[in-house]
Design a protein around this motif. Structure first.
Motif, PDB file in Angstrom:
ATOM      1  N   THR A  76       4.000   2.653  -7.088  1.00 16.92           N
ATOM      2  CA  THR A  76       4.040   3.611  -5.978  1.00 16.92           C
ATOM      3  C   THR A  76       2.774   3.529  -5.133  1.00 16.92           C
ATOM      4  O   THR A  76       2.830   3.509  -3.896  1.00 16.92           O
ATOM      5  CB  THR A  76       4.211   5.036  -6.519  1.00 16.92           C
ATOM      6  N   LEU A  77       1.613   3.484  -5.789  1.00 14.36           N
ATOM      7  CA  LEU A  77       0.357   3.379  -5.053  1.00 14.36           C
ATOM      8  C   LEU A  77       0.284   2.075  -4.268  1.00 14.36           C
ATOM      9  O   LEU A  77      -0.166   2.057  -3.109  1.00 14.36           O
ATOM     10  CB  LEU A  77      -0.825   3.480  -6.023  1.00 14.36           C
ATOM     11  N   SER A  78       0.718   0.986  -4.883  1.00 14.17           N
ATOM     12  CA  SER A  78       0.706  -0.297  -4.178  1.00 14.17           C
ATOM     13  C   SER A  78       1.706  -0.290  -3.024  1.00 14.17           C
ATOM     14  O   SER A  78       1.452  -0.873  -1.967  1.00 14.17           O
ATOM     15  CB  SER A  78       1.021  -1.436  -5.147  1.00 14.17           C
ATOM     16  N   PHE A  79       2.848   0.373  -3.228  1.00 15.66           N
ATOM     17  CA  PHE A  79       3.838   0.461  -2.146  1.00 15.66           C
ATOM     18  C   PHE A  79       3.286   1.246  -0.961  1.00 15.66           C
ATOM     19  O   PHE A  79       3.605   0.952   0.195  1.00 15.66           O
ATOM     20  CB  PHE A  79       5.114   1.107  -2.675  1.00 15.66           C
ATOM     21  N   LEU A  80       2.468   2.260  -1.248  1.00 19.29           N
ATOM     22  CA  LEU A  80       1.876   3.068  -0.187  1.00 19.29           C
ATOM     23  C   LEU A  80       0.686   2.378   0.481  1.00 19.29           C
ATOM     24  O   LEU A  80       0.136   2.908   1.453  1.00 19.29           O
ATOM     25  CB  LEU A  80       1.435   4.422  -0.741  1.00 19.29           C
ATOM     26  N   GLY A  81       0.274   1.234  -0.053  1.00 19.80           N
ATOM     27  CA  GLY A  81      -0.804   0.479   0.567  1.00 19.80           C
ATOM     28  C   GLY A  81      -2.182   0.781   0.046  1.00 19.80           C
ATOM     29  O   GLY A  81      -3.175   0.312   0.620  1.00 19.80           O
ATOM     30  N   ILE A  82      -2.301   1.566  -1.039  1.00 22.75           N
ATOM     31  CA  ILE A  82      -3.616   1.890  -1.593  1.00 22.75           C
ATOM     32  C   ILE A  82      -3.746   1.365  -3.021  1.00 22.75           C
ATOM     33  O   ILE A  82      -4.550   1.859  -3.801  1.00 22.75           O
ATOM     34  CB  ILE A  82      -3.874   3.407  -1.572  1.00 22.75           C
ATOM     35  N   MET A 105      -2.853  -2.580  -5.205  1.00 17.39           N
ATOM     36  CA  MET A 105      -3.304  -3.961  -5.225  1.00 17.39           C
ATOM     37  C   MET A 105      -3.166  -4.589  -3.838  1.00 17.39           C
ATOM     38  O   MET A 105      -2.192  -4.328  -3.130  1.00 17.39           O
ATOM     39  CB  MET A 105      -2.505  -4.770  -6.250  1.00 17.39           C
ATOM     40  N   PRO A 106      -4.125  -5.424  -3.433  1.00 17.83           N
ATOM     41  CA  PRO A 106      -4.074  -6.044  -2.104  1.00 17.83           C
ATOM     42  C   PRO A 106      -3.009  -7.131  -2.048  1.00 17.83           C
ATOM     43  O   PRO A 106      -2.569  -7.638  -3.091  1.00 17.83           O
ATOM     44  CB  PRO A 106      -5.484  -6.632  -1.947  1.00 17.83           C
TER      45      PRO A 106
END
Length: 316
Positions: A252-258, A260-261
């Protein structure tokens, strides 16, 4: 004249393997088809991720192996595909199978690390709160109440954003995984702390703990060697279930852009990238990472549910 002195028969202690095979947990596992299937699928997914450098046709992190002319190739069964891109390629020419294997490895490592860190924090807080009581118990539990009053994803977003801003710009991408581990663990330690606290309150009033106190055994030794082993059963069940939740939180955090790069994509990052091209015809860029994420979380939850039923004394 000689006398025959027979030696007393000695009982051979069972080996670790024999104890495991004779245990109720092993019997329940071998008689549960869903648990066995889930364990096999989880083992295949994890082993494929661990040995991704040997299995994957391409290293998606190596720019020298990428070919922009091979971008957005469809899966091998579609017209216009090329070998060895079995699941097609993404918009940067990366092999989808390779990115999924490497992304699964990142998601699993972050999930395991966050569960381990939250276990350490929760066990320490729960043992101290339940054993010492008083103002220590009040401070730790009120801190836990504050944490529970805020949605998990918001805590993870807040911690991740604050820590990223505190880091130097050149370290933000390198330390992205460590930031995610800290963010997820900071929102999931309370469940362990409350479970261990309740168990510790029960154990500290038993005779063996009182005897240890009378013998002037240090508190840290009583906690580590006497009380902690008796509180691990419900904690292990919670940790298994929270492992799947940690993977979902990272996604979820990665999907929101915050999270993993894009240069080090996890499953959540792959889904975020593929979602931008969902309606352009490149459906495979988002579909296959979604399937991998769902499969990983489902098998972990199945094993967690089975373990909870096995270790629940009320169901025996």
């Amino acid at each position: 004249m000689t006398t025959d002195v027979s030696k007393p028969a000695t009982t051979q202690r069972p080996t670790m393997r024999q104890r495991i095979r004779n245990s109720d947990v092993w019997w329940s596992f071998t008689h549960s088809k869903s648990a066995m299937v889930a364990a096999v699928i989880l083992a295949v997914l994890v082993l494929a991720a661990v040995f991704a450098p040997l299995i994957a046709p391409q290293n998606p992190y190596d720019a020298a192996q990428l070919d922009m002319w091979k971008a957005e190739l469809p899966p091998i069964w579609e017209q216009g595909s090329e070998w060895p891109y079995l699941l097609g390629t993404d918009t940067q020419g990366r092999d989808m199978l390779s990115t999924i294997l490497y992304g699964t490895r990142i998601s699993v490592v972050i999930g395991l690390a966050s569960v381990a860190l939250s276990l350490v924090i929760g066990l320490t807080a729960g043992l101290c709160a339940g054993f010492f009581g008083g103002y220590i118990d009040n401070i730790l539990m009120r801190l836990g109440d504050i944490t529970l009053s805020i949605p998990t994803i918001l805590i993870a977003i807040l911690v991740s954003t604050v820590v990223r801003q505190l880091l130097p710009s050149e370290l933000r991408e390198i330390g992205a995984s460590a930031v995610l581990v800290l963010a997820i663990a900071s929102s999931s330690w309370v469940q362990y702390a409350r479970t261990v606290r309740a168990q510790t309150i029960v154990e500290r009033s038993k005779e063996y703990v009182q005897a240890a106190r009378l013998l002037k055994v240090p508190s840290r030794r009583i906690l580590a060697y006497h009380i902690l082993p008796n509180t691990l059963t419900p904690v292990l069940v919670a940790a298994t279930l929270n492992f799947g939740m940690a993977i979902l939180t990272e996604a979820t955090l990665s999907f929101l852009g915050i999270g993993m790069p894009p240069g080090q994509p996890s499953l959540g990052t792959l889904i975020r990238i593929g979602n931008q091209f969902l309606f352009s015809g490149s459906w495979w860029i988002v579909l296959f990472p979604v399937i991998q994420l769902c499969l990983l979380v489902v098998v972990v939850n199945v094993l967690g549910d089975w373990l909870r039923d096995v270790l629940n004394p009320k169901l025996r």
